[in-house]
Scaffold this motif. Sequence first.
Motif, short mmCIF file in Angstrom:
data_model
loop_
_atom_site.label_atom_id
_atom_site.label_comp_id
_atom_site.label_asym_id
_atom_site.label_seq_id
_atom_site.Cartn_x
_atom_site.Cartn_y
_atom_site.Cartn_z
N ALA A 31 0.81 -1.22 0.00
CA ALA A 31 0.00 0.00 0.00
C ALA A 31 0.85 1.27 0.00
O ALA A 31 0.42 2.32 -0.50
N SER A 32 2.07 1.18 0.56
CA SER A 32 2.93 2.37 0.64
C SER A 32 3.35 2.88 -0.74
O SER A 32 3.82 4.02 -0.86
N ARG A 33 3.15 2.07 -1.76
CA ARG A 33 3.53 2.47 -3.12
C ARG A 33 2.52 3.44 -3.72
O ARG A 33 2.79 4.09 -4.74
N PHE A 34 1.34 3.53 -3.11
CA PHE A 34 0.25 4.33 -3.69
C PHE A 34 -0.25 5.35 -2.67
O PHE A 34 -0.76 4.98 -1.61
N LYS A 35 -0.12 6.61 -2.99
CA LYS A 35 -0.46 7.67 -2.04
C LYS A 35 -1.96 7.73 -1.75
O LYS A 35 -2.37 8.28 -0.72
N GLU A 36 -2.79 7.17 -2.64
CA GLU A 36 -4.23 7.24 -2.42
C GLU A 36 -4.76 6.13 -1.50
O GLU A 36 -5.95 6.10 -1.18
N ILE A 37 -3.87 5.23 -1.07
CA ILE A 37 -4.30 4.11 -0.23
C ILE A 37 -3.88 4.34 1.22
O ILE A 37 -2.71 4.64 1.50
N THR A 38 -4.84 4.18 2.12
CA THR A 38 -4.58 4.27 3.56
C THR A 38 -4.48 2.85 4.11
O THR A 38 -5.36 2.02 3.86
N LEU A 71 -4.34 1.85 7.45
CA LEU A 71 -5.15 1.62 8.64
C LEU A 71 -5.81 2.92 9.05
O LEU A 71 -5.10 3.86 9.44
N PRO A 72 -7.13 3.05 8.92
CA PRO A 72 -8.08 2.04 8.46
C PRO A 72 -8.02 1.87 6.94
O PRO A 72 -7.77 2.84 6.22
N ALA A 73 -8.26 0.66 6.49
CA ALA A 73 -8.19 0.36 5.07
C ALA A 73 -9.58 0.41 4.44
O ALA A 73 -10.58 0.18 5.10
N ASN A 74 -9.58 0.72 3.16
CA ASN A 74 -10.81 0.73 2.37
C ASN A 74 -11.00 -0.64 1.75
O ASN A 74 -10.05 -1.25 1.25
N SER A 75 -12.22 -1.16 1.78
CA SER A 75 -12.49 -2.50 1.26
C SER A 75 -12.10 -2.63 -0.21
O SER A 75 -11.56 -3.66 -0.63
N PHE A 76 -12.35 -1.59 -0.98
CA PHE A 76 -11.99 -1.63 -2.40
C PHE A 76 -10.48 -1.72 -2.57
O PHE A 76 -9.99 -2.48 -3.42
#
Length: 339
Positions: A55-62, A64-69
Amino acid sequence: FSGIFSVGIWRDKDDLVHQDLVDLSTKMPGIVLKSKADATVVKYRRAFTCWKKWASRFKEITVLPANSFHVGLYLTSLIQSGKRSPVIMNAVYGIRWAHRVAGLPDPCQHDLIKNITEAARRCYSDPLKKKEPIDVVILEKLVVRFGREDCSLVDLRFLTMSILSYAGFFRFSEVSSIRRSDISFHEGYVRIFIEKSKTDVYRDGRFIVVAASGSKLCPVRMLHRYISLANIKEDSYEFIFRQVSYCKKQRKYVLRGNKPISYTRTREIFREKCREIGIDVNSFGLHTFRAGGATAAANAGVPDRLFKRHGRRVSDTAKVGYVKDDIKELLSVTSMLGL
């Protein structure tokens, strides 16, 4: 674990003022982690770390908490890279565990994640190759070949572990952890205390009784014989199945150290012995002694209550997975249909 214990419900610790409460908040994470076995925590942490790295490769992804998508995208990437179903499931378990520890909603509860994991099971799983259960015929061959009256401590150790595992439905982790103080011999049987087992999550312990048979495969006689040859004192707290070394002065093998013999070494010995008696080593494993005993008991009609108690089992599903039914038992179903 610092990231997990700094989000969600753990943010409330920042509002604490009284030092006693602050001290308690620092001890609470360690207690929470004990809700799972240490090995399970290590596995979940490793899986969560892999998710975090991806996930750290993509700035739009968090993370924790994570998005189901976003979790779905991660699982899809694992599948596309050739990962099999167990890896997919471990990823889900790790992400779910981290969110629950942090007191956050579980993103893996979404139907999207459930559909992806189901697809992984259906389409990306390796065929199940279960080992065959050991039977009495194989045990007899092992005893005839390696259980002579003048056999070495190495061979007698192997035979005792094998027959005990069969008779007591013992997992390797259980039989290898038996100490001399856990064993008490009685008229016609031996009583063994199992301090902990896979299904005993609260470590209450369980006593298992194994009957003497009087035959050459008698587990009680074999155990007594081994303890005598190994010169293990009755009041000893030592593990009985340990590494051995050859003593030149005494011209024989003796036990050394006080650590249980490893799974890897025991498996190596088992495969060596199987080759010597002409058994396909790929068809059997250490766990098949437990499965063999369970199969023999089930096909002999041992009552279900006693079966589960002796095997430390908690579910019917586990029983079905262990037992290989006798052909007569299988045929009895259609034989009773009145055709």
